[in-house]
Write a protein that holds these residues in place. Structure first.
Motif, PDB file in Angstrom:
ATOM      1  N   SER A  65       0.819  -1.215   0.000  1.00  0.00           N
ATOM      2  CA  SER A  65       0.000   0.000   0.000  1.00  0.00           C
ATOM      3  C   SER A  65       0.850   1.261   0.000  1.00  0.00           C
ATOM      4  CB  SER A  65      -0.892  -0.002   1.247  1.00  0.00           C
ATOM      5  OG  SER A  65      -1.585  -1.205   1.358  1.00  0.00           O
ATOM      6  N   SER A  66       2.126   1.137  -0.362  1.00  0.00           N
ATOM      7  CA  SER A  66       3.006   2.311  -0.272  1.00  0.00           C
ATOM      8  C   SER A  66       4.093   2.372  -1.341  1.00  0.00           C
ATOM      9  CB  SER A  66       3.687   2.322   1.102  1.00  0.00           C
ATOM     10  OG  SER A  66       4.520   1.182   1.244  1.00  0.00           O
ATOM     11  N   GLY A  81       1.433   5.934  -1.923  1.00  0.00           N
ATOM     12  CA  GLY A  81       0.414   4.887  -1.858  1.00  0.00           C
ATOM     13  C   GLY A  81       0.840   3.716  -2.724  1.00  0.00           C
ATOM     14  N   GLN A 136      -6.335   3.958  -3.719  1.00  0.00           N
ATOM     15  CA  GLN A 136      -5.581   4.494  -2.579  1.00  0.00           C
ATOM     16  C   GLN A 136      -4.415   5.392  -3.027  1.00  0.00           C
ATOM     17  OE1 GLN A 136      -2.385   3.259  -1.396  1.00  0.00           O
ATOM     18  NE2 GLN A 136      -2.395   3.578   0.804  1.00  0.00           N
ATOM     19  N   PHE A 154      -3.818   9.444  -2.304  1.00  0.00           N
ATOM     20  CA  PHE A 154      -2.579   9.994  -1.742  1.00  0.00           C
ATOM     21  C   PHE A 154      -1.920  11.016  -2.660  1.00  0.00           C
ATOM     22  CE2 PHE A 154      -1.074   6.586   1.571  1.00  0.00           C
ATOM     23  CZ  PHE A 154      -2.271   6.746   2.259  1.00  0.00           C
ATOM     24  N   ALA A 205      -9.270   6.514   1.650  1.00  0.00           N
ATOM     25  CA  ALA A 205      -8.292   5.984   2.610  1.00  0.00           C
ATOM     26  C   ALA A 205      -8.528   6.654   3.958  1.00  0.00           C
ATOM     27  CB  ALA A 205      -6.872   6.262   2.120  1.00  0.00           C
ATOM     28  N   THR A 223      -6.460   7.891   6.018  1.00  0.00           N
ATOM     29  CA  THR A 223      -5.535   9.004   6.297  1.00  0.00           C
ATOM     30  C   THR A 223      -5.015   9.580   4.979  1.00  0.00           C
ATOM     31  OG1 THR A 223      -3.552   7.602   6.251  1.00  0.00           O
ATOM     32  CG2 THR A 223      -4.691   7.806   8.379  1.00  0.00           C
ATOM     33  N   LYS A 275       5.470   2.805   8.340  1.00  0.00           N
ATOM     34  CA  LYS A 275       4.672   1.600   8.624  1.00  0.00           C
ATOM     35  C   LYS A 275       5.336   0.305   8.175  1.00  0.00           C
ATOM     36  CE  LYS A 275       0.348   4.141   8.514  1.00  0.00           C
ATOM     37  NZ  LYS A 275      -1.088   4.090   8.295  1.00  0.00           N
ATOM     38  N   MET A 306      -0.067  -1.129   8.010  1.00  0.00           N
ATOM     39  CA  MET A 306      -0.013  -0.887   6.558  1.00  0.00           C
ATOM     40  C   MET A 306      -1.277  -1.421   5.886  1.00  0.00           C
ATOM     41  SD  MET A 306       2.131   0.287   4.157  1.00  0.00           S
ATOM     42  CE  MET A 306       3.880  -0.012   4.394  1.00  0.00           C
ATOM     43  N   SER A 346      -4.504   0.627   5.577  1.00  0.00           N
ATOM     44  CA  SER A 346      -4.616   1.693   4.562  1.00  0.00           C
ATOM     45  C   SER A 346      -5.668   1.359   3.513  1.00  0.00           C
ATOM     46  CB  SER A 346      -3.271   1.907   3.858  1.00  0.00           C
ATOM     47  OG  SER A 346      -2.268   2.193   4.783  1.00  0.00           O
ATOM     48  N   ASP A 347      -5.942   0.064   3.344  1.00  0.00           N
ATOM     49  CA  ASP A 347      -6.886  -0.379   2.311  1.00  0.00           C
ATOM     50  C   ASP A 347      -8.258  -0.762   2.879  1.00  0.00           C
ATOM     51  OD1 ASP A 347      -4.930  -0.053   0.355  1.00  0.00           O
ATOM     52  OD2 ASP A 347      -4.146  -2.065   0.660  1.00  0.00           O
TER      53      ASP A 347
END
Length: 483
Positions: A127-128, A148, A177, A181, A400, A402, A410, A417, A420-421
């Motif tokens: 997710s990042s 994201g 996501q 972001f 998301a 945040t 994370k 993590m 996030s989804d």
């Protein structure tokens, strides 16, 4: 930042050539890539060759489509004939596909100009975009933060105007996501609307390819080009593809919008919640009626997903054994050792984690307790959505919980993590279409995403609500302060 229609106009009036547009895009990538790292490789030669073909068509007086001559980034889990496709993994670092994915061949036919392959979490698991074996992609709004994932490279490239549009894939939120972001528009289409042929599989019952753009119209134009039946994909739907741009509108009179109650509460950043509530007020002013809807099983999406997706991944990733293609360990005394060492050296930590979870869930004695139960809960989540769509046209919630978090924040806490989804996963489990579009910024100047969800094959409803909201606001016009 020029839209697809603006670039198209420049081409047909001969104000700019396709080669000039491609060169401008490539020059911007050259300037920004040292700080962004959105692309794993830049396909300069292919881009210029495709642009030259478009210019030759224009010179010959031929009519060109809207996507002809438009630069596009392609997520590096989509097979491109003769061009390396790594999936962000060491195990595929030298893999050059012998065939082209259906979506990239459709884009090539439409005259789109592929400027490069974008970075992603390894095998789209993350997710990042921090799980890539090659580089860390930065968020264009704040380069100390993540874009994201897993389609972080595509989202960052569009946000930074390295290319006006890009393709991503979405298994549990991997388009929406990162779109949230990075402050761009990202759409996960109905499962089966877009062919998965040539998409390197992660979780086959969840994966779906979709578009990123700076505007709702740009994503509609791109979806138009890639949607449609494909005999090479057994899950591809045989449906008529409408002109999605005809659904773009300015008013929402008569539209019924449901707000998913379960998405507001613990874990939601208050700033995100406020931005979404303000967006709902805007939708009401545009003529929509807004009501609260309960999807009680929504919260079971995360545990359900983390049994089903790893189970399918453990089966799909069994093919990377060092025998047929991809990385092979240099030292092994026998076949079994070669398998074990190749996979141990070739896969990253998150991919190994998910393979092990999936193998465990599918193993004898645990199959019924985990995998079968997860499939039953998936059906219940789908039923919640069906009941909701009996009352409303679209559902709305935050994309998301945040805004973009700092790189490294994370990585030591997989569960944090995975959260996030939280809002995006149930949409994949039910096979529904969902879009994220910008609806505000936090105090640090980071974008906030609004998620719009519709029933199966009702992308028209999403485009109508999203375009009316976009036309009434200016969030999508803001751009990150890059060079």
């Amino acid at each position: 930042m020029a839209s697809i229609r603006e670039l198209h106009q420049q081409l047909i009036t001969k104000e700019r050539s396709a080669v000039e547009i491609a060169q401008d895009s490539l020059a911007r990538m050259e300037r920004l890539e040292p700080q962004l790292h959105a692309f794993l490789q830049i396909t300069r030669d292919r881009a210029l060759a495709q642009a030259q073909r478009v210019d030759a068509q224009i010179a010959a007086g031929e009519a060109i489509g809207l996507l002809a001559g438009i630069p596009i980034g392609i997520k590096d889990n989509l097979c491109t004939l003769g061009i390396r496709t790594t999936c962000g993994s060491k195990i595929l670092e030298n893999f050059v596909p012998p065939y082209e994915s259906t979506v990239t061949s459709r884009l090539a036919e439409a005259g789109a100009v592929m400027v490069g392959k974008t970075n992603l979490d390894e095998f789209a698991m993350g997710s990042s975009t921090e799980n890539s074996a090659y580089q860390l992609t930065a968020n264009p709004w704040d380069t100390s933060r993540v874009p994201g994932g897993s389609s972080g490279g595509s989202a960052a490239a569009v946000a930074a105007d390295e290319c006006p549009i890009a393709l991503g894939s979405d298994t549990g939120g991997s388009i929406r996501q990162p779109a949230s972001f990075c402050g761009v528009v990202g759409l996960k289409p109905t499962y089966g609307l877009v062919s998965r042929y040539g998409l390197v599989a992660y979780a086959s019952s969840l994966d779906q390819i979709g578009p990123f753009g700076r505007s709702v119209e740009d994503t509609a134009i791109l979806l138009q080009a890639i949607a449609g039946h494909d005999p090479k994909d057994s899950t591809s739907l045989k449906v008529e593809i409408p002109d999605y741009t005809q659904f773009l509108t300015h008013t929402l009179n008569g539209k019924k919008i449901g707000v998913i109650r379960e998405t507001f509460g613990e874990g939601l950043d208050p700033v995100v919640g406020e931005a979404v509530q303000t967006a709902l007020q805007t939708l009401e002013k545009l003529g929509a009626t807004v009501q609260e809807i309960s999807c009680p099983r929504f919260r079971y999406g995360l545990p359900t997903y983390y049994i089903i997706a790893p189970s399918e991944a453990s089966a799909n990733l069994a093919r990377y054994d060092g025998v047929k293609y991809g990385y092979r360990t240099a030292e092994a005394e026998n076949l079994l050792e070669m398998y074990m060492k190749t996979r141990a050296e070739g896969f990253g930590a998150e991919v190994k984690r998910r393979i092990m979870i999936g193998t465990y869930a599918l193993s004898a004695g645990y199959y019924d307790a985990y995998y079968l139960k997860a499939q039953k809960v998936r059906t219940l989540i789908k039923q919640d959505f069906e009941q909701a769509f009996a009352q409303v046209d679209v559902l709305v919630c935050p994309t998301a919980p945040t805004t973009a978090f700092k790189a490294g924040e994370k990585t030591d806490n997989p569960l944090s993590m995975y959260l996030s989804d939280l809002m995006t996963i149930p949409v994949n489990l039910a096979g529904l279409p969902g879009m994220s579009l910008p609806c505000g910024f936090d105090a640090q100047g980071l974008p906030i995403g609004l998620q719009i969800i519709a029933n199966v094959l009702r992308e028209d409803q999403i485009f109508a609500v999203a375009s009316a909201y976009e036309n009434a606001t200016e969030w999508h016009l803001r751009t990150p302060a890059l060079g």
